[in-house]
Write a protein that holds these residues in place. Sequence first.
Motif, PDB file in Angstrom:
ATOM      1  N   LEU A  58       1.663   1.725 -10.801  1.00  0.00           N
ATOM      2  CA  LEU A  58       1.247   2.021  -9.564  1.00  0.00           C
ATOM      3  C   LEU A  58      -0.178   0.888  -9.088  1.00  0.00           C
ATOM      4  N   ALA A  59       0.513  -0.032  -9.102  1.00  0.00           N
ATOM      5  CA  ALA A  59      -1.500  -0.749  -8.878  1.00  0.00           C
ATOM      6  C   ALA A  59      -1.531  -1.531  -7.385  1.00  0.00           C
ATOM      7  N   MET A  60      -0.637  -1.135  -6.956  1.00  0.00           N
ATOM      8  CA  MET A  60      -1.382  -1.232  -4.953  1.00  0.00           C
ATOM      9  C   MET A  60      -2.402  -0.036  -5.317  1.00  0.00           C
ATOM     10  N   PRO A  61      -2.850  -0.441  -3.974  1.00  0.00           N
ATOM     11  CA  PRO A  61      -3.458   0.366  -3.912  1.00  0.00           C
ATOM     12  C   PRO A  61      -2.711   1.910  -2.605  1.00  0.00           C
ATOM     13  N   VAL A  62      -3.345   3.070  -3.109  1.00  0.00           N
ATOM     14  CA  VAL A  62      -2.982   4.167  -3.400  1.00  0.00           C
ATOM     15  C   VAL A  62      -4.029   5.321  -2.867  1.00  0.00           C
ATOM     16  N   GLY A  63      -3.248   5.778  -1.248  1.00  0.00           N
ATOM     17  CA  GLY A  63      -4.332   7.070  -1.141  1.00  0.00           C
ATOM     18  C   GLY A  63      -3.539   8.469  -1.157  1.00  0.00           C
ATOM     19  N   VAL A  64      -3.793   9.669  -1.362  1.00  0.00           N
ATOM     20  CA  VAL A  64      -3.124  10.762  -1.751  1.00  0.00           C
ATOM     21  C   VAL A  64      -4.420  11.618  -0.249  1.00  0.00           C
ATOM     22  N   ALA A  66      -6.052  13.709 -10.146  1.00  0.00           N
ATOM     23  CA  ALA A  66      -5.599  13.731 -11.858  1.00  0.00           C
ATOM     24  C   ALA A  66      -4.068  13.333 -11.981  1.00  0.00           C
ATOM     25  N   LEU A  67      -3.257  14.015 -11.140  1.00  0.00           N
ATOM     26  CA  LEU A  67      -2.011  14.125 -11.832  1.00  0.00           C
ATOM     27  C   LEU A  67      -1.302  13.053 -11.436  1.00  0.00           C
ATOM     28  N   TRP A  68      -1.560  12.186  -9.744  1.00  0.00           N
ATOM     29  CA  TRP A  68      -1.409  11.729  -9.207  1.00  0.00           C
ATOM     30  C   TRP A  68      -1.596   9.684 -10.110  1.00  0.00           C
ATOM     31  N   GLN A  69      -2.630   9.924 -10.610  1.00  0.00           N
ATOM     32  CA  GLN A  69      -4.213   9.023 -11.206  1.00  0.00           C
ATOM     33  C   GLN A  69      -2.864   9.016 -12.608  1.00  0.00           C
ATOM     34  N   GLN A  70      -2.158   9.800 -12.873  1.00  0.00           N
ATOM     35  CA  GLN A  70      -1.681   9.149 -13.909  1.00  0.00           C
ATOM     36  C   GLN A  70      -0.131   8.206 -13.705  1.00  0.00           C
ATOM     37  N   TRP A  71      -0.711   8.156 -12.324  1.00  0.00           N
ATOM     38  CA  TRP A  71       0.873   6.710 -12.352  1.00  0.00           C
ATOM     39  C   TRP A  71      -0.116   5.548 -11.761  1.00  0.00           C
ATOM     40  N   ALA A  72      -1.247   6.318 -10.894  1.00  0.00           N
ATOM     41  CA  ALA A  72      -1.684   4.927  -9.710  1.00  0.00           C
ATOM     42  C   ALA A  72      -3.511   5.112 -10.872  1.00  0.00           C
ATOM     43  N   PRO A  73      -3.604   4.781 -11.659  1.00  0.00           N
ATOM     44  CA  PRO A  73      -5.364   4.743 -11.930  1.00  0.00           C
ATOM     45  C   PRO A  73      -6.372   4.752 -10.843  1.00  0.00           C
ATOM     46  N   ALA A  74      -5.893   4.246 -10.098  1.00  0.00           N
ATOM     47  CA  ALA A  74      -7.335   3.656  -8.618  1.00  0.00           C
ATOM     48  C   ALA A  74      -6.780   4.602  -7.659  1.00  0.00           C
ATOM     49  N   LEU A 131      -4.780   1.273   4.530  1.00  0.00           N
ATOM     50  CA  LEU A 131      -4.181  -0.028   5.199  1.00  0.00           C
ATOM     51  C   LEU A 131      -5.054  -1.001   4.659  1.00  0.00           C
ATOM     52  N   GLU A 132      -6.574  -0.861   4.850  1.00  0.00           N
ATOM     53  CA  GLU A 132      -7.679  -1.719   5.117  1.00  0.00           C
ATOM     54  C   GLU A 132      -7.951  -2.260   3.458  1.00  0.00           C
ATOM     55  N   ARG A 133      -7.972  -1.879   2.491  1.00  0.00           N
ATOM     56  CA  ARG A 133      -8.342  -1.829   1.584  1.00  0.00           C
ATOM     57  C   ARG A 133      -7.399  -3.112   0.791  1.00  0.00           C
ATOM     58  N   PRO A 134      -7.802  -3.481  -0.061  1.00  0.00           N
ATOM     59  CA  PRO A 134      -7.292  -5.284  -0.137  1.00  0.00           C
ATOM     60  C   PRO A 134      -6.154  -4.948  -1.047  1.00  0.00           C
ATOM     61  N   PRO A 135      -4.911  -5.232  -0.780  1.00  0.00           N
ATOM     62  CA  PRO A 135      -4.097  -5.265  -1.851  1.00  0.00           C
ATOM     63  C   PRO A 135      -3.950  -5.870  -3.312  1.00  0.00           C
ATOM     64  N   ALA A 136      -3.041  -5.503  -4.391  1.00  0.00           N
ATOM     65  CA  ALA A 136      -3.507  -5.943  -5.134  1.00  0.00           C
ATOM     66  C   ALA A 136      -2.968  -7.124  -5.353  1.00  0.00           C
ATOM     67  N   HIS A 185       0.883  -1.301  -0.032  1.00  0.00           N
ATOM     68  CA  HIS A 185       0.513  -0.412  -0.025  1.00  0.00           C
ATOM     69  C   HIS A 185       0.908   1.124   0.594  1.00  0.00           C
ATOM     70  N   LEU A 186       0.692   1.992  -0.993  1.00  0.00           N
ATOM     71  CA  LEU A 186       0.729   3.244  -1.122  1.00  0.00           C
ATOM     72  C   LEU A 186       0.180   4.432  -0.754  1.00  0.00           C
ATOM     73  N   GLY A 187       0.832   5.144   0.706  1.00  0.00           N
ATOM     74  CA  GLY A 187       0.258   6.591   0.681  1.00  0.00           C
ATOM     75  C   GLY A 187       0.866   7.609   0.939  1.00  0.00           C
ATOM     76  N   ILE A 188       0.639   9.350   0.307  1.00  0.00           N
ATOM     77  CA  ILE A 188       1.331   9.921  -0.162  1.00  0.00           C
ATOM     78  C   ILE A 188       0.382  11.482   0.868  1.00  0.00           C
ATOM     79  N   LEU A 189       1.317  11.981   1.578  1.00  0.00           N
ATOM     80  CA  LEU A 189       1.287  13.364   1.763  1.00  0.00           C
ATOM     81  C   LEU A 189       1.805  14.235   1.261  1.00  0.00           C
ATOM     82  N   ASP A 190       1.018  15.977   0.907  1.00  0.00           N
ATOM     83  CA  ASP A 190       0.701  16.942   0.803  1.00  0.00           C
ATOM     84  C   ASP A 190       2.189  16.982   0.130  1.00  0.00           C
ATOM     85  N   VAL A 191       2.308  16.013  -0.812  1.00  0.00           N
ATOM     86  CA  VAL A 191       3.677  16.300  -2.441  1.00  0.00           C
ATOM     87  C   VAL A 191       2.832  15.997  -3.735  1.00  0.00           C
TER      88      VAL A 191
END
Length: 296
Positions: free
Chosen positions: A234-240, A255-263, A291-296, A127-133
Amino acid sequence: MTDLTIDGFDYHRISGEGGIELNVTVGGSGDPVVLLHGFPQTHLMWRHVARRLSERHLVIVPDLRGYGASDKPEEASPETYSKRTMAHDIVSVVRGIGHDRFSLIGHDRGALVGVRAALDHPETVSHLGILDVLPTMDTWDVLHGVDAAVAWHLYLMAQPKGLPERMIEAVADDFFGTFLDAWDTDGTTFPPDVRSHYVASSSRAVPSIVADYRATASIDLEMDRTDRKAGAQLAMPVGVISQDWGSQLGFDALALWQQWAPAATYQPIDAGHFMAEEKPEEVAAFIQDLLERPPA
């Protein structure tokens, strides 16, 4: 420098890429979650969030290479502080603790390391979480005109080795303190001892911090362009989660992050840049939901 720690966590020196040792604190038990700090901070920025997450997870919180109490190798080449190298550090550290797969949450600089880790090690980052970037490529693209002055430090530290380091070292405490004060929404996020810790830690690490930023204007950008051209995603769950920069600079963060992680999912927050310290309950909830989202 004030020696501050995260209460209830154990501290270790663990080898990263090429034998570089990172200062790493670990607490809790369960599935591993790595928290990576931003600028101009250290692992301490996660103290509130880490304690909350440790109730359900094994929480691993390093100082990035070049920051805090981690090793600060000389910038021998652009690769020394490339996000690829820094990502290798994190993968090596977690493997040293005994885990081959983990969730990765990053703020600011740490998020850029996290993205590179997820691109290079998709089997390792669940899982990948992204804060303020923003993504590295898009950061440079959205900065234009006088509005780009908000990121003046990016341009200063992108310059060739030598002058930026000397300029910053001449006023290091003021330089780093400026960001802590300007990006603190109401001026109450940092207790005096925490602010002093960040300023002192950063002031002792000027060459490595500049090298980190210089890499983002060169080798990191090249790597991202190569991956974008190849269609890497990026196929794993990604949250921004971020504040609303777009209202000033005119972009759609999701929209910018969905170019790397469509979901990828996006959550705005009514907080300043240092949201993990300003609104730790909301940030911890965002991470737990991810973290509770099912991994890819």
